[in-house]
Design a protein around this motif. Structure first.
Motif, PDB file in Angstrom:
ATOM      1  N   VAL A  85     -21.200 -18.957  47.484  1.00 21.28           N
ATOM      2  CA  VAL A  85     -19.746 -18.813  47.457  1.00 21.28           C
ATOM      3  C   VAL A  85     -19.289 -17.900  46.322  1.00 21.28           C
ATOM      4  O   VAL A  85     -18.364 -17.094  46.514  1.00 21.28           O
ATOM      5  N   PRO A  86     -19.888 -17.950  45.115  1.00 17.71           N
ATOM      6  CA  PRO A  86     -19.474 -17.004  44.076  1.00 17.71           C
ATOM      7  C   PRO A  86     -19.635 -15.548  44.497  1.00 17.71           C
ATOM      8  O   PRO A  86     -18.844 -14.694  44.113  1.00 17.71           O
ATOM      9  N   GLN A  87     -20.634 -15.278  45.303  1.00 15.56           N
ATOM     10  CA  GLN A  87     -20.832 -13.916  45.790  1.00 15.56           C
ATOM     11  C   GLN A  87     -19.672 -13.482  46.685  1.00 15.56           C
ATOM     12  O   GLN A  87     -19.189 -12.347  46.597  1.00 15.56           O
ATOM     13  N   VAL A  88     -19.224 -14.389  47.544  1.00 13.76           N
ATOM     14  CA  VAL A  88     -18.078 -14.080  48.410  1.00 13.76           C
ATOM     15  C   VAL A  88     -16.817 -13.915  47.580  1.00 13.76           C
ATOM     16  O   VAL A  88     -16.038 -12.974  47.772  1.00 13.76           O
ATOM     17  N   LEU A  89     -16.618 -14.806  46.641  1.00 18.30           N
ATOM     18  CA  LEU A  89     -15.387 -14.808  45.855  1.00 18.30           C
ATOM     19  C   LEU A  89     -15.294 -13.567  44.964  1.00 18.30           C
ATOM     20  O   LEU A  89     -14.220 -12.969  44.831  1.00 18.30           O
ATOM     21  N   ARG A  90     -16.406 -13.159  44.376  1.00 14.85           N
ATOM     22  CA  ARG A  90     -16.385 -11.950  43.541  1.00 14.85           C
ATOM     23  C   ARG A  90     -16.018 -10.728  44.362  1.00 14.85           C
ATOM     24  O   ARG A  90     -15.272  -9.850  43.902  1.00 14.85           O
ATOM     25  N   VAL A 147     -12.898 -25.180  46.662  1.00 18.09           N
ATOM     26  CA  VAL A 147     -13.521 -23.977  46.103  1.00 18.09           C
ATOM     27  C   VAL A 147     -13.273 -23.896  44.604  1.00 18.09           C
ATOM     28  O   VAL A 147     -14.162 -23.528  43.829  1.00 18.09           O
ATOM     29  N   HIS A 148     -12.073 -24.259  44.167  1.00 19.06           N
ATOM     30  CA  HIS A 148     -11.807 -24.220  42.732  1.00 19.06           C
ATOM     31  C   HIS A 148     -12.652 -25.259  41.996  1.00 19.06           C
ATOM     32  O   HIS A 148     -13.241 -24.979  40.942  1.00 19.06           O
ATOM     33  N   ALA A 149     -12.710 -26.485  42.533  1.00 18.30           N
ATOM     34  CA  ALA A 149     -13.455 -27.548  41.867  1.00 18.30           C
ATOM     35  C   ALA A 149     -14.942 -27.253  41.819  1.00 18.30           C
ATOM     36  O   ALA A 149     -15.627 -27.566  40.829  1.00 18.30           O
ATOM     37  N   GLY A 150     -15.482 -26.635  42.893  1.00 19.47           N
ATOM     38  CA  GLY A 150     -16.919 -26.407  42.959  1.00 19.47           C
ATOM     39  C   GLY A 150     -17.373 -25.089  42.361  1.00 19.47           C
ATOM     40  O   GLY A 150     -18.526 -24.973  41.916  1.00 19.47           O
ATOM     41  N   ILE A 151     -16.492 -24.086  42.315  1.00 20.81           N
ATOM     42  CA  ILE A 151     -16.915 -22.747  41.901  1.00 20.81           C
ATOM     43  C   ILE A 151     -16.062 -22.193  40.761  1.00 20.81           C
ATOM     44  O   ILE A 151     -16.556 -21.883  39.683  1.00 20.81           O
ATOM     45  N   VAL A 152     -14.751 -22.066  40.984  1.00 18.98           N
ATOM     46  CA  VAL A 152     -13.897 -21.298  40.079  1.00 18.98           C
ATOM     47  C   VAL A 152     -13.891 -21.891  38.677  1.00 18.98           C
ATOM     48  O   VAL A 152     -14.057 -21.180  37.674  1.00 18.98           O
ATOM     49  N   ARG A 153     -13.713 -23.177  38.563  1.00 20.13           N
ATOM     50  CA  ARG A 153     -13.508 -23.789  37.247  1.00 20.13           C
ATOM     51  C   ARG A 153     -14.743 -23.717  36.350  1.00 20.13           C
ATOM     52  O   ARG A 153     -14.644 -23.918  35.138  1.00 20.13           O
ATOM     53  N   HIS A 154     -15.898 -23.401  36.927  1.00 18.74           N
ATOM     54  CA  HIS A 154     -17.129 -23.334  36.146  1.00 18.74           C
ATOM     55  C   HIS A 154     -17.331 -21.976  35.481  1.00 18.74           C
ATOM     56  O   HIS A 154     -18.296 -21.802  34.724  1.00 18.74           O
ATOM     57  N   GLY A 155     -16.451 -21.030  35.740  1.00 19.57           N
ATOM     58  CA  GLY A 155     -16.493 -19.756  35.043  1.00 19.57           C
ATOM     59  C   GLY A 155     -17.698 -18.894  35.365  1.00 19.57           C
ATOM     60  O   GLY A 155     -18.297 -18.295  34.462  1.00 19.57           O
ATOM     61  N   HIS A 156     -18.049 -18.770  36.640  1.00 22.52           N
ATOM     62  CA  HIS A 156     -19.155 -17.908  37.035  1.00 22.52           C
ATOM     63  C   HIS A 156     -18.821 -16.441  36.733  1.00 22.52           C
ATOM     64  O   HIS A 156     -17.649 -16.056  36.675  1.00 22.52           O
ATOM     65  N   GLY A 204     -17.803 -12.812  36.798  1.00 16.75           N
ATOM     66  CA  GLY A 204     -16.918 -12.058  37.679  1.00 16.75           C
ATOM     67  C   GLY A 204     -15.804 -12.875  38.296  1.00 16.75           C
ATOM     68  O   GLY A 204     -15.033 -12.351  39.103  1.00 16.75           O
ATOM     69  N   ILE A 205     -15.679 -14.165  37.907  1.00 20.59           N
ATOM     70  CA  ILE A 205     -14.629 -15.029  38.445  1.00 20.59           C
ATOM     71  C   ILE A 205     -13.792 -15.523  37.271  1.00 20.59           C
ATOM     72  O   ILE A 205     -14.215 -16.433  36.542  1.00 20.59           O
ATOM     73  N   PRO A 206     -12.628 -14.939  37.027  1.00 17.00           N
ATOM     74  CA  PRO A 206     -11.808 -15.311  35.858  1.00 17.00           C
ATOM     75  C   PRO A 206     -11.087 -16.642  36.077  1.00 17.00           C
ATOM     76  O   PRO A 206      -9.958 -16.688  36.578  1.00 17.00           O
ATOM     77  N   ALA A 207     -11.729 -17.726  35.668  1.00 16.01           N
ATOM     78  CA  ALA A 207     -11.149 -19.054  35.906  1.00 16.01           C
ATOM     79  C   ALA A 207      -9.800 -19.215  35.224  1.00 16.01           C
ATOM     80  O   ALA A 207      -8.902 -19.903  35.743  1.00 16.01           O
ATOM     81  N   GLU A 208      -9.605 -18.569  34.053  1.00 15.13           N
ATOM     82  CA  GLU A 208      -8.355 -18.728  33.312  1.00 15.13           C
ATOM     83  C   GLU A 208      -7.166 -18.062  34.000  1.00 15.13           C
ATOM     84  O   GLU A 208      -6.019 -18.337  33.660  1.00 15.13           O
ATOM     85  N   GLU A 209      -7.426 -17.209  34.981  1.00 12.04           N
ATOM     86  CA  GLU A 209      -6.343 -16.517  35.674  1.00 12.04           C
ATOM     87  C   GLU A 209      -5.903 -17.232  36.945  1.00 12.04           C
ATOM     88  O   GLU A 209      -4.999 -16.766  37.636  1.00 12.04           O
ATOM     89  N   PHE A 210      -6.524 -18.353  37.253  1.00 16.47           N
ATOM     90  CA  PHE A 210      -6.121 -19.146  38.414  1.00 16.47           C
ATOM     91  C   PHE A 210      -5.148 -20.224  37.950  1.00 16.47           C
ATOM     92  O   PHE A 210      -5.376 -20.876  36.924  1.00 16.47           O
ATOM     93  N   HIS A 211      -4.087 -20.420  38.714  1.00 24.22           N
ATOM     94  CA  HIS A 211      -3.055 -21.395  38.384  1.00 24.22           C
ATOM     95  C   HIS A 211      -2.909 -22.406  39.527  1.00 24.22           C
ATOM     96  O   HIS A 211      -2.828 -22.023  40.703  1.00 24.22           O
ATOM     97  N   GLU A 212      -2.857 -23.658  39.141  1.00 22.23           N
ATOM     98  CA  GLU A 212      -2.713 -24.717  40.144  1.00 22.23           C
ATOM     99  C   GLU A 212      -1.306 -24.711  40.723  1.00 22.23           C
ATOM    100  O   GLU A 212      -0.316 -24.668  39.990  1.00 22.23           O
ATOM    101  N   VAL A 213      -1.230 -24.763  42.036  1.00 19.98           N
ATOM    102  CA  VAL A 213       0.050 -24.795  42.737  1.00 19.98           C
ATOM    103  C   VAL A 213      -0.036 -25.838  43.845  1.00 19.98           C
ATOM    104  O   VAL A 213      -1.125 -26.277  44.230  1.00 19.98           O
ATOM    105  N   THR A 214       1.118 -26.230  44.327  1.00 22.14           N
ATOM    106  CA  THR A 214       1.204 -27.117  45.487  1.00 22.14           C
ATOM    107  C   THR A 214       2.092 -26.436  46.513  1.00 22.14           C
ATOM    108  O   THR A 214       3.269 -26.195  46.256  1.00 22.14           O
ATOM    109  N   LEU A 215       1.514 -26.093  47.630  1.00 22.99           N
ATOM    110  CA  LEU A 215       2.208 -25.309  48.640  1.00 22.99           C
ATOM    111  C   LEU A 215       2.839 -26.221  49.687  1.00 22.99           C
ATOM    112  O   LEU A 215       2.249 -27.221  50.098  1.00 22.99           O
TER     113      LEU A 215
END
Length: 328
Positions: A69-74, A152-161, A163-174
């Motif tokens: 998944v990090p490969q797809v997300l990057r 995806v955020h819980a499993g990938i983004v928040r771990h700071g892989h 090429g994935i800037p975790a600090e630039e993601f913001h939690e929202v409720t749509l």
């Protein structure tokens, strides 16, 4: 229907696709396919590991779970905007496009008519159509807006892989027709766009409502005194001190009723105070102070002669023949 399989889902949608005419829409669809294919190729994701579903103004890619998944997300974060920019540079203003994208994961199944179904897929489609994601693309200068699912955020983004800037993601409720959906938005949250209230978010404290006994709930489960002044002594709010009564000016004032005078001490001048009922003015104290409005300095009404002495009583009148001349 086939058994559900786990897939990484990439959803891409063209902004304002329905505003274009038929020729422009056909051209934009070809451009969209080219951009997605080039992005997957640059990410070294083989075509055999991808399944595609066409939605007209959008395309959905279901990627094999063997692809990290990090490969797809990057590739979506960096390569997709680069490929889109290269295509838009060569297109006229009417043929340029901007994209909303979602990366999610979950289980999907293929039904008898060859259509992909599943609640996880429905969830991803709701994220793609959310007003907040549309507003994010509308309000930012770039041509791509990305949202990822909670998983995806819980499993990938928040771990700071890498090429994935975790600090630039913001939690929202749509907001969606199925209720509020938690997600994570890459980049600043738009000022416009309606988002549902986040689950468990603290809102303004409701105003306590007095119950039938006149008490209202206190901050720690106790009670506060209501209009009736009741409530627990340990949690009741102290009553405010009463305002001081307005003091009348010095002197004696009668504001109604029937005043009664007792005792025998009378000081100062006396005018007709001899017991019984007294009609008219009663002056108490020494005469000579400042006159009241409409009175002469001696306390009488103007134009009224003041007798030099009290009128004689009937017993004091003289009878004829005793030197008196007045009638009886």
């Amino acid at each position: 229907m086939n058994d559900p399989v786990n897939r990484t889902m990439l959803l891409v949608d063209i902004e304002k696709f329905s505003d274009r005419d038929d020729v422009e829409q056909a051209f934009l669809r070809r451009m969209l396919y080219d951009v997605v294919d080039r992005t997957m190729e640059r990410a070294r994701i083989d075509e055999t590991l991808r399944l595609r579903a066409d939605q007209g103004d959008s395309v959905m890619e279901f990627i094999d779970p063997n692809v990290p998944v990090p490969q797809v997300l990057r590739s979506v974060i960096s390569e997709l905007p680069a490929q889109l920019k290269a295509v838009n540079r060569m297109a006229s203003s009417a043929a340029q496009m901007r994209l909303r994208t979602v990366v999610a994961s979950g289980f999907i199944a293929l039904d008898e008519r060859g259509i992909w179904v599943g609640s996880d897929l429905n969830h991803a489609c709701r994220l793609l159509d959310a007003d907040l994601l549309r507003a994010a693309l509308r309000e930012r200068p770039g041509d791509v807006a990305l949202c990822v699912s909670q998983s995806v955020h819980a499993g990938i983004v928040r771990h700071g892989h890498l090429g994935i800037p975790a600090e630039e993601f913001h939690e929202v409720t749509l907001a969606s027709k199925n209720g509020p959906l938690p997600a994570w938005l890459l980049g600043p949250v738009p000022a416009s766009g309606q988002a549902a209230a986040a689950p468990g978010a603290a809102g303004p404290a409701p105003t306590p409502v007095p119950d039938a006994s006149g008490e209202r709930p206190g901050p720690a489960g106790g009670t506060e005194a209501g209009p009736s002044g009741g409530g627990s002594a340990s949690t009741s709010t102290p009553a405010p001190a009463p305002a001081p009564a307005t003091q009348p000016p010095a002197g004696i004032h009668f504001t109604g009723g029937a005043p009664a005078f007792g005792g025998s001490l009378v000081m100062g001048n006396q005018h007709g105070v001899s017991g019984g009922r007294v009609d008219g003015d009663v002056v108490m104290g020494s005469v000579g102070g400042p006159p009241r409005p409409g009175r002469t300095p001696d306390g009488h009404a103007p134009g009224v002669d003041t007798p030099d002495q009290d009128a004689p009583s009937p017993d004091d009148r003289q009878t004829p023949g005793a030197g008196g001349a007045g009638p009886r």
